[in-house]
Every structure is written in structure tokens, then in C-alpha cells.
Design a protein around this motif. Structure first.
Motif, mmCIF file in Angstrom:
data_model
loop_
_atom_site.group_PDB
_atom_site.id
_atom_site.type_symbol
_atom_site.label_atom_id
_atom_site.label_comp_id
_atom_site.label_asym_id
_atom_site.label_seq_id
_atom_site.Cartn_x
_atom_site.Cartn_y
_atom_site.Cartn_z
ATOM 1 N N VAL A 274 -1.016 19.458 6.596
ATOM 2 C CA VAL A 274 -1.402 18.667 7.667
ATOM 3 C C VAL A 274 -1.996 17.606 7.288
ATOM 4 O O VAL A 274 -3.017 17.568 6.550
ATOM 5 C CB VAL A 274 -2.019 19.258 8.793
ATOM 6 C CG1 VAL A 274 -2.583 18.301 10.004
ATOM 7 C CG2 VAL A 274 -1.405 20.369 9.709
ATOM 8 N N ASN A 275 -1.718 16.186 7.598
ATOM 9 C CA ASN A 275 -2.518 15.088 7.248
ATOM 10 C C ASN A 275 -3.423 14.788 8.142
ATOM 11 O O ASN A 275 -4.564 15.212 7.962
ATOM 12 C CB ASN A 275 -1.400 13.931 7.269
ATOM 13 C CG ASN A 275 -2.128 12.705 6.747
ATOM 14 O OD1 ASN A 275 -2.871 11.973 7.470
ATOM 15 N ND2 ASN A 275 -2.157 12.367 5.422
ATOM 16 N N LYS A 276 -3.126 14.411 9.431
ATOM 17 C CA LYS A 276 -4.119 14.104 10.273
ATOM 18 C C LYS A 276 -3.934 15.255 11.555
ATOM 19 O O LYS A 276 -2.893 15.464 11.961
ATOM 20 C CB LYS A 276 -4.083 12.860 11.193
ATOM 21 C CG LYS A 276 -5.363 12.349 11.751
ATOM 22 C CD LYS A 276 -5.171 10.901 12.154
ATOM 23 C CE LYS A 276 -6.586 10.394 12.331
ATOM 24 N NZ LYS A 276 -7.332 9.881 11.220
ATOM 25 N N ALA B 45 6.935 13.399 3.015
ATOM 26 C CA ALA B 45 6.244 13.122 1.894
ATOM 27 C C ALA B 45 5.045 12.087 1.917
ATOM 28 O O ALA B 45 5.354 10.820 2.218
ATOM 29 C CB ALA B 45 7.506 12.413 0.899
ATOM 30 N N CYS B 46 4.055 12.260 1.496
ATOM 31 C CA CYS B 46 2.695 11.545 1.844
ATOM 32 C C CYS B 46 2.485 10.737 0.640
ATOM 33 O O CYS B 46 2.747 10.793 -0.211
ATOM 34 C CB CYS B 46 1.597 12.429 2.043
ATOM 35 S SG CYS B 46 0.227 11.515 2.694
ATOM 36 N N VAL B 47 2.171 9.611 0.954
ATOM 37 C CA VAL B 47 1.820 8.337 0.148
ATOM 38 C C VAL B 47 0.684 9.140 -0.932
ATOM 39 O O VAL B 47 0.603 8.797 -2.106
ATOM 40 C CB VAL B 47 1.138 7.184 0.773
ATOM 41 C CG1 VAL B 47 -0.114 7.522 1.378
ATOM 42 C CG2 VAL B 47 1.030 6.084 -0.216
ATOM 43 N N GLU B 48 -0.172 10.209 -0.573
ATOM 44 C CA GLU B 48 -0.955 10.841 -1.629
ATOM 45 C C GLU B 48 -0.215 11.763 -2.395
ATOM 46 O O GLU B 48 -0.998 12.045 -3.495
ATOM 47 C CB GLU B 48 -2.135 11.527 -0.687
ATOM 48 C CG GLU B 48 -2.839 10.735 0.203
ATOM 49 C CD GLU B 48 -3.508 11.636 1.533
ATOM 50 O OE1 GLU B 48 -3.069 12.645 1.528
ATOM 51 O OE2 GLU B 48 -3.952 10.850 2.193
ATOM 52 N N PRO C 292 8.705 7.289 4.191
ATOM 53 C CA PRO C 292 7.030 7.735 3.847
ATOM 54 C C PRO C 292 6.698 8.556 4.800
ATOM 55 O O PRO C 292 6.755 8.071 6.099
ATOM 56 C CB PRO C 292 6.564 6.321 3.558
ATOM 57 C CG PRO C 292 7.607 5.216 3.416
ATOM 58 C CD PRO C 292 8.959 5.808 4.183
ATOM 59 N N GLY C 293 5.752 9.440 4.541
ATOM 60 C CA GLY C 293 5.057 10.144 5.483
ATOM 61 C C GLY C 293 4.304 9.399 6.371
ATOM 62 O O GLY C 293 4.339 9.741 7.821
ATOM 63 N N VAL C 294 3.668 8.415 6.271
ATOM 64 C CA VAL C 294 3.059 7.272 7.208
ATOM 65 C C VAL C 294 3.916 6.966 8.310
ATOM 66 O O VAL C 294 3.299 6.662 9.396
ATOM 67 C CB VAL C 294 2.482 6.229 6.414
ATOM 68 C CG1 VAL C 294 1.212 6.745 5.565
ATOM 69 C CG2 VAL C 294 3.323 5.364 5.755
ATOM 70 N N ASP C 295 5.211 6.871 8.247
ATOM 71 C CA ASP C 295 6.119 6.615 9.101
ATOM 72 C C ASP C 295 6.891 7.692 9.869
ATOM 73 O O ASP C 295 7.546 7.359 10.880
ATOM 74 C CB ASP C 295 7.294 5.736 8.591
ATOM 75 C CG ASP C 295 6.699 4.320 8.124
ATOM 76 O OD1 ASP C 295 5.682 3.837 8.616
ATOM 77 O OD2 ASP C 295 7.444 3.659 6.903
#
Ligand SMILES: Nc1nc2c(c(=O)[nH]1)N[C@H]1C(S)=C(S)[C@@H](COP(=O)(O)O)O[C@H]1N2
Ligand SMILES: [Mo]
Length: 390
Positions: free
Chosen positions: A242-244, A291-294, A376-379
Motif C-alpha cells: 500500500v502506498n497511501k 509500479a510506484c515511482v519509488e 506510473p503508480g501515481v496515476d
């Protein structure tokens, strides 16, 4: 001997190791050139993927391309750290070169060292800090990381140009001794070669350990040894990191409310759907990665409604299609995203209701989240409230 020269000579004499020499520097330079170049190219690709205004048309297939570019970007960044530190140590005495500028070309070459060393250290430090979610700065990370990347690339090109001759001489040209070397000279050369092998072996081993400790972020079989990976690809609800979380995003009351409606806005009309209505619509399954930017990434099986079907756009070839997907998360840079026309028309761009065979977990975006190929995961917006055809 003038004062400057005396000071410089004394400073240089403190570097007693014989490994402060051109051949070791050249070998490390080549290694660093390779890791930095791969890191830069994949980084630029990832940047293009995240920046929709870019001139470079980021494709929506293959679905896992961003996963590869961003995984390789973060891994090569981490691996560069021990190589860069070793290289800086080897060339440190050169800081005390005297005279500091021998010619215009020499001055230029030395001037490029500041953006090269400073930029390289900034890139690696800011990248690692971002992966660790540690923000000891006030600038916007992607913008700063991107601008300094170009400065570093420019400085690297100048440096490579300036050093090409040395590298060629050290590594690719056999030196024929003009006079027969003495026995002492032969021994010195041998000892140096052995020292160099041991040192470079140590650097390579360290880089190998760093590789193993980070690659598990995205390469599942390596996740058990991924000591530096901040997200294990198979750890988290429903086998996905989980990211956020829903709590951090402040969305729990809205996400779990019985009044939830998905609002679709297109051509001036607004429709809204309850969760029951959404579940009754035709569903589609797609295996797509987050796929997260991290750098961490995992593939998963998603089930939900095709955006193209929901908007009734099947069969259209319009190139001006743009869709905005909004979360009910208030604030936060990633509470909305946009779909390009090729993404809108891709049947695998889903408003997902299920993940790996279960109803979406609250932390993965319940009741509805966006998931699309090669984004990208952020999107991949979670907790979707509104979809707007622009
Ligand atoms: N609304 C909203 N959606 C979001 C985010 C967010 O902060 N808010 N984070 C994004 C990021 S950075 C990633 S990597 C993915 C991660 O999805 P996951 O937590 O389900 O693994 O969600 C994306 N969707
Ligand atoms: Mo992310």
C-alpha cells in the motif's frame, strides 16, 4: 616551489595508498559511466511517463514497461552509490592538482567537476531520500531531480570527452616499455595490480550486495533478501503493498458510506451509479502491475468496468479524448489523474472493483480505483468519486 605548490604537495602526500592512480580511476569511471547512463535513460523515460505534457508519446503497451524502467532506474541508482564513493576516493588527491589550471581546456574540465560531483551526489541522495519518503527539503522532488539530472548529464558528457584519451591509454593500449624494467619496477607493478584487484573486487561485491538488497522491490523471488527495499512486492493487503492508506488519505468515512455514488460526467450530462449498479455491469479482468515511482512494483489481477465501455466510446477513433479521474481524497498531489486518448480507448483501462479475486481492500482504493496499462503508480487513482470526459 611557491606556497600553493608546497601546500598542494603536502596535501597530496597524505593520500598514501597506491590506488590513487589513473588505471583504477579509469575502470571505476567506466563502471560509473555505465550505471549512471542506464539510470539516466530510464529516469528520463519514467519522467516522460509521468509528465503528460511531454513531447514524447509514452505508449500504453507493453503494460509493464514503466515497471521495468522505474525498477531499473532505482536499482542502478542504488548500485551507483558504492561505485561513486570509491571513484571519489580514488581521485581525491587530484583536488590538489597544481597549478589548478594549466590551460583553458584543463580549466573547463575542472570547472565541470563541480556540477558533475555535486549533481551526481544530489541525484543519488535525493533519489534515496525520496524512496525512503524522507523530505529534508522544501522543493518539489520530481522537478528538482529532473533539472539537476540535465546538469549532471551535461557535466558527464564534458568529463567523458576530457577523459576519453586517458581511459583509452589506461585500458585499451598496450604500453611497450622503452627500456627493460628493473626487477623492482616489475614487483611494484605486480603489487599494485593485486591491490587494485582486491579493491575493485570489494567495490563490486558491495555493489552486488546493494543490488540484492534493492532488486527485491520488484523482482519477487529476491524479496526475501531485499533489506533495503521499502516495500516487499508481496507484502500488504491482498498481496499488494500500500502506498497511501485510506486512513492517511482521510477517506474512510466517504469510502465506506452507503451513500457512495460514482459520478460520470460526459458531454454536459451527469449520471451516477451506486456500488450495486456498478457490480451489475459487465466486468472485465486484466492482469496489470502497480509500479510506484519509488521502484517497488507488483503485478495483480484486477476486475472491474472498462472506462471505454462506461463512457460508451467503443469503436471511436477520436484522438482528442481526455478523461479526468478524481478521488474523493481532499488535497494531495495524487488525488486525481488524466487518461490520454489511447488509454481511454484501451479496454484494459479499468475502474476496478476487485483485486486478486476479492472486493478491493479499503487501502487499495475501495470502492472503486483506476488501473490502466503502463501507467506510473501515481496515476492509478484510488477511491474514485468522479470521472469526467473533458
Ligand atoms: N487518491 C489517491 N490515489 C493514489 C495515491 C494517493 O496518494 N491518493 N497514491 C498513488 C501511488 S503513488 C501509488 S504507487 C499507487 C499505489 O497503489 P496501492 O496503494 O493500491 O498499492 O496508488 C496511487 N493512487
Ligand atoms: Mo507511488
Amino acid at each position: 616551489m611557491d606556497v600553493g605548490e608546497r601546500v598542494a604537495t603536502r596535501a597530496r602526500s597524505r593520500f598514501s595508498s597506491r590506488l590513487h592512480e589513473p588505471r583504477t580511476a579509469a575502470i571505476l569511471g567506466i563502471a560509473l559511466g555505465v550505471t549512471f547512463s542506464v539510470c539516466m535513460v530510464t529516469g528520463l523515460l519514467s519522467h516522460v511517463a509521468q509528465d503528460p505534457t511531454s513531447w514524447f508519446p509514452w505508449p500504453n503497451r507493453p503494460a509493464g514497461l514503466y515497471r521495468v524502467t522505474q525498477g531499473v532506474h532505482t536499482i542502478t541508482g542504488f548500485v551507483s552509490i558504492p561505485v561513486l564513493l570509491a571513484k571519489l576516493w580514488v581521485v581525491a588527491p587530484k583536488l590538489w592538482d597544481w597549478p589548478p589550471m594549466k590551460s583553458v581546456a584543463h580549466a573547463l574540465e575542472r570547472a565541470a567537476l563541480l556540477p558533475l560531483v555535486g549533481g551526481g551526489l544530489f541525484m543519488l541522495f535525493s533519489g534515496v531520500a525520496n524512496v525512503a519518503r524522507w523530505y529534508p527539503w522544501s522543493f518539489y522532488f520530481p522537478a528538482a531531480h529532473y533539472v539537476v539530472a540535465w546538469v549532471t548529464i551535461g557535466a558527464m558528457v564534458i568529463h567523458l570527452g576530457a577523459k576519453a584519451a586517458v581511459v583509452k591509454a589506461e585500458l585499451f593500449e598496450r604500453r611497450v616499455a622503452e627500456i627493460a624494467p628493473t626487477e623492482a619496477e616489475v614487483t611494484t607493478t605486480r603489487v599494485l595490480a593485486a591491490d587494485r584487484r582486491a579493491f575493485l573486487g570489494g567495490v563490486a561485491a558491495t555493489a552486488g550486495v546493494v543490488f540484492l538488497a534493492t532488486a527485491g522491490n520488484t523482482v519477487t523471488p529476491l524479496s526475501d533478501v531485499a533489506a533495503l527495499a521499502q516495500r516487499k512486492p508481496n507484502l500488504g493487503p491482498q498481496g499488494l503493498p500500500v502506498n497511501k492508506s485510506a486512513r492517511d488519505a482521510g477517506v474512510i468515512p466517504t469510502a465506506t458510506s452507503a451513500d457512495y455514488r460514482l459520478v460520470i460526467e460526459a458531454d454536459g450530462t451527469e449520471r451516477s451509479f451506486t456500488l450495486t449498479q456498478l457490480r451489475a455491469m459487465p466486468q472485465r479482468t486484466a492482469v496489470l502491475p502497480i509500479a510506484c515511482v519509488e521502484g517497488w512494483s507488483t503485478s495483480a489481477r484486477w476486475r472491474g468496468i472498462s472506462v471505454v465501455e462506461l463512457l460508451g466510446l467503443e469503436g471511436t477513433r477520436r484522438k482528442d479524448l481526455r478523461v479526468r479521474v478524481e478521488s474523493f481524497q481532499k488535497g494531495g498531489r495524487y488525488n486525481h489523474s488524466e487518461l490520454r486518448h489511447d488509454e481511454v480507448l484501451d479496454p484494459d483501462t479499468l475502474l476496478a472493483l476487485e483485486l486478486n479475486g476479492e472486493e478491493l481492500h479499503l487501502d487499495h482504493g475501495f470502492p472503486v480505483r483506476l488501473i490502466g496499462p503502463n501507467r506510473p503508480g501515481v496515476d492509478q487513482t484510488k477511491w474514485v468519486r468522479r470521472v469526467v470526459l473533458l
